[in-house]
Write a protein that holds these residues in place. Structure first.
Motif, mmCIF file in Angstrom:
data_model
loop_
_atom_site.group_PDB
_atom_site.id
_atom_site.type_symbol
_atom_site.label_atom_id
_atom_site.label_comp_id
_atom_site.label_asym_id
_atom_site.label_seq_id
_atom_site.Cartn_x
_atom_site.Cartn_y
_atom_site.Cartn_z
ATOM 1 N N LEU A 1 0.867 -1.180 0.000
ATOM 2 C CA LEU A 1 0.000 0.000 0.000
ATOM 3 C C LEU A 1 0.904 1.230 0.000
ATOM 4 N N GLU A 2 1.403 1.583 -1.156
ATOM 5 C CA GLU A 2 2.342 2.698 -1.322
ATOM 6 C C GLU A 2 1.998 3.448 -2.604
ATOM 7 N N GLY A 3 2.295 4.727 -2.619
ATOM 8 C CA GLY A 3 2.159 5.508 -3.840
ATOM 9 C C GLY A 3 1.506 6.857 -3.656
ATOM 10 N N ILE A 4 0.709 7.017 -2.600
ATOM 11 C CA ILE A 4 -0.026 8.265 -2.436
ATOM 12 C C ILE A 4 0.926 9.441 -2.223
ATOM 13 N N ASN A 5 2.067 9.218 -1.568
ATOM 14 C CA ASN A 5 3.014 10.319 -1.365
ATOM 15 C C ASN A 5 3.728 10.702 -2.658
ATOM 16 N N ASP A 6 3.957 9.720 -3.528
ATOM 17 C CA ASP A 6 4.519 10.042 -4.841
ATOM 18 C C ASP A 6 3.554 10.916 -5.633
ATOM 19 N N ILE A 7 2.266 10.614 -5.526
ATOM 20 C CA ILE A 7 1.251 11.397 -6.233
ATOM 21 C C ILE A 7 1.114 12.781 -5.607
ATOM 22 N N ARG A 8 1.040 12.856 -4.291
ATOM 23 C CA ARG A 8 0.849 14.132 -3.608
ATOM 24 C C ARG A 8 1.998 15.095 -3.880
ATOM 25 N N ARG B 1 -7.057 12.247 -10.054
ATOM 26 C CA ARG B 1 -7.269 11.451 -11.265
ATOM 27 C C ARG B 1 -6.150 10.435 -11.440
ATOM 28 N N LEU B 2 -4.923 10.824 -11.110
ATOM 29 C CA LEU B 2 -3.810 9.878 -11.190
ATOM 30 C C LEU B 2 -4.001 8.741 -10.192
ATOM 31 N N ARG B 3 -4.433 9.067 -8.975
ATOM 32 C CA ARG B 3 -4.718 8.001 -7.988
ATOM 33 C C ARG B 3 -5.758 7.038 -8.528
ATOM 34 N N ILE B 4 -6.812 7.554 -9.116
ATOM 35 C CA ILE B 4 -7.881 6.712 -9.655
ATOM 36 C C ILE B 4 -7.352 5.821 -10.775
ATOM 37 N N GLU B 5 -6.497 6.366 -11.645
ATOM 38 C CA GLU B 5 -5.942 5.577 -12.753
ATOM 39 C C GLU B 5 -5.032 4.465 -12.240
ATOM 40 N N VAL B 6 -4.211 4.784 -11.253
ATOM 41 C CA VAL B 6 -3.322 3.760 -10.697
ATOM 42 C C VAL B 6 -4.140 2.702 -9.961
ATOM 43 N N GLU C 1 4.087 14.864 -6.463
ATOM 44 C CA GLU C 1 4.363 14.865 -7.904
ATOM 45 C C GLU C 1 5.690 14.212 -8.257
ATOM 46 N N THR C 2 6.127 13.264 -7.419
ATOM 47 C CA THR C 2 7.226 12.386 -7.818
ATOM 48 C C THR C 2 6.757 11.489 -8.946
ATOM 49 N N ALA C 3 5.483 11.116 -8.900
ATOM 50 C CA ALA C 3 4.828 10.399 -9.997
ATOM 51 C C ALA C 3 3.838 11.344 -10.657
ATOM 52 N N THR C 4 3.941 11.464 -11.983
ATOM 53 C CA THR C 4 3.019 12.329 -12.727
ATOM 54 C C THR C 4 2.234 11.571 -13.782
ATOM 55 N N GLU C 5 2.615 10.323 -14.042
ATOM 56 C CA GLU C 5 1.909 9.451 -14.970
ATOM 57 C C GLU C 5 1.690 8.104 -14.299
ATOM 58 N N PRO C 6 0.611 7.388 -14.635
ATOM 59 C CA PRO C 6 0.388 6.081 -14.007
ATOM 60 C C PRO C 6 1.579 5.148 -14.145
ATOM 61 N N GLU C 7 2.251 5.205 -15.298
ATOM 62 C CA GLU C 7 3.355 4.280 -15.555
ATOM 63 C C GLU C 7 4.522 4.498 -14.596
ATOM 64 N N ASP C 8 4.641 5.696 -14.038
ATOM 65 C CA ASP C 8 5.711 5.920 -13.062
ATOM 66 C C ASP C 8 5.581 4.941 -11.903
ATOM 67 N N LEU C 9 4.369 4.762 -11.410
ATOM 68 C CA LEU C 9 4.136 3.855 -10.291
ATOM 69 C C LEU C 9 3.963 2.410 -10.737
ATOM 70 N N THR C 10 3.245 2.188 -11.811
ATOM 71 C CA THR C 10 2.960 0.803 -12.194
ATOM 72 C C THR C 10 4.234 0.066 -12.605
ATOM 73 N N ALA C 11 5.186 0.764 -13.215
ATOM 74 C CA ALA C 11 6.460 0.116 -13.559
ATOM 75 C C ALA C 11 7.201 -0.294 -12.297
#
Length: 416
Positions: free
Chosen positions: A294-301, A349-354, A303-313
């Motif tokens: 359960l990780e990723g919300i801080n990357d989104i908040r 929207r990025l959270r929803i896509e991921v 903007e370390t991640a700006t596209e879904p692929e940043d996290l999904t990869a």
């Protein structure tokens, strides 16, 4: 003093062979069946055992100064087990640390006093020096601890230990004696300071039958329990552990909380990145069978991640590394946070896509839908009001309970 060993996936298993010491049996609380998730079958098979983590916390760098001090870490276990071993970490240390006095006892509520305090040894020595970057596992303490025990792990170091390894957001009051070695004390009189951190100790390991395994809950502040009542063990991993210990044996899991508040998947910051700490905090753990990510919300908040692929990869890499070690990987959707810190519609929207990828990609062995389990049906961008801690980012106690209730216990066992 003896030489410490770095903890690796193979090193753990070599260090913690089952003890043949006779046990003093302590009865655990009676089990209450969880009929929806009960595992069919007979009683626990005796004889063959292996190490299981009954409590764990991710190691991180702290800003503490601990020269000639004793810290009494208050921790709360999950499953019952025998031959308790203590893991001490100098993972972020800058100099070798000598642990010269380590004791474990039963903690008294709201007090630094303990009962049944026993010395912990390392290869039958009372002292051990651990080099920077290394961790050490103690000899077993004969006997059996009940499930959900509150223990005090008291640690004194000699000399200046330099940078102290610990866990920064314990959400639990522990105690510090600022004047020398008081690890063996039963009374708490010498403990003249309190702390909301844990220091040095990063795991408690017990021996259990092979049907009992370890699950690592790997995450950020929501796994760490921010927003829950301090000292009440109301993090979602705690609620899950209570469900687990009431599950009919033989199938249970020791629950270890590997959350670090503020942690990111893609970058260091609050703790090293999830990718960098995955081996130490998950793959190297004793009896590890399953990890919940359960990780990723801080990357989104941030903007370390700006596209879904940043996290999904990055998720794909964690999954492949876990599967290569025979570990099941359960994906967890990120919870809503409208109205919370750094919220924006674009970031949501990025959270929803991921989250959609987590649910539908088929990459995980199973998926826990924490988003669905905690959101307001009338406004799915937000928590259900009863579940909100008030900051709109972290659940409160009821929200953490709802998260634990969202987990189907059978999801944690994929038999890889």
């Amino acid at each position: 003093m003896i030489e410490a060993h770095n903890r690796t996936a193979t090193g753990w298993r070599g260090m913690i062979a089952a003890s043949s010491t006779a046990l003093v049996v302590v009865l655990a609380p009676a089990a209450v069946p969880d009929t929806a998730d009960a595992t069919a079958g007979g009683s626990t098979v005796g004889g063959n055992t292996h190490p299981v983590v009954t409590w764990g916390a991710s190691a991180d760098r702290t800003d503490a100064t601990m020269s000639d001090k004793t810290v009494r870490n208050i921790v709360h276990t999950s499953v019952t087990g025998s031959d308790l071993r203590v893991s001490l970490s100098n993972a972020f240390g800058t100099v070798p640390v000598t642990f010269d006095s380590v004791y474990v006892g039963d903690a008294s509520d709201g007090s630094a006093s303990v009962t049944g305090n026993r010395r912990v040894t390392f290869s039958e020595k009372s002292s051990i020096t651990v080099p920077p970057g290394a961790e050490v596992l103690s000899d077993p303490l004969p006997g059996r601890i009940p499930a959900e025990s509150t223990l005090a792990v008291s640690v004194h170091t000699s000399g200046d230990p330099g940078t102290v390894t610990g866990h920064n957001v314990a959400n639990q009051t522990s105690y510090i004696a600022t004047g020398g070695d008081h690890a063996a004390d039963l009374a708490g009189d010498a403990y003249d300071a309190t702390t909301s951190h844990w220091y040095w100790v990063d795991g408690l390991v017990v021996e259990e039958p092979l049907q009992v395994e370890t699950v690592a809950l790997f995450g950020d502040s929501i796994t760490d329990g921010n927003g829950s009542t301090a000292g009440a063990n109301h993090r979602w991993p705690d609620y899950l552990a209570r469900r687990m210990t009431s599950r009919p044996r033989p199938k249970q899991f020791g629950v270890m909380n590997e959350g670090i508040s503020g942690n990111k998947v893609l970058a260091d910051g609050s703790g090293v990145s999830a990718q960098a700490r995955f081996d130490r905090d998950v793959l190297a753990q004793p009896g590890i069978d399953t990890v919940v990510i359960l990780e990723g919300i801080n990357d989104i908040r941030h903007e370390t991640a700006t596209e879904p692929e940043d996290l999904t990869a990055a998720y794909r890499q964690l999954i492949r590394r876990a599967h290569a070690n025979g570990v099941c990987v359960v994906g967890a959707t990120m919870t809503p946070w409208a109205g919370g810190s750094l919220y924006s519609e674009e970031r949501n929207r990025l959270r929803i896509e991921v989250n959609h990828w987590i649910r539908t990609s088929g990459q995980f062995d199973s998926v826990i839908d924490f988003d669905k389990g905690t959101r307001d049906p009338d406004n799915p961008k937000r928590f259900l009001p009863a579940y909100d801690s008030g900051d709109h980012l972290h659940p409160g106690d009821e929200g953490y309970q709802a998260m634990a209730d969202t987990v189907r216990l059978r999801q944690l066992d994929c038999n890889r």
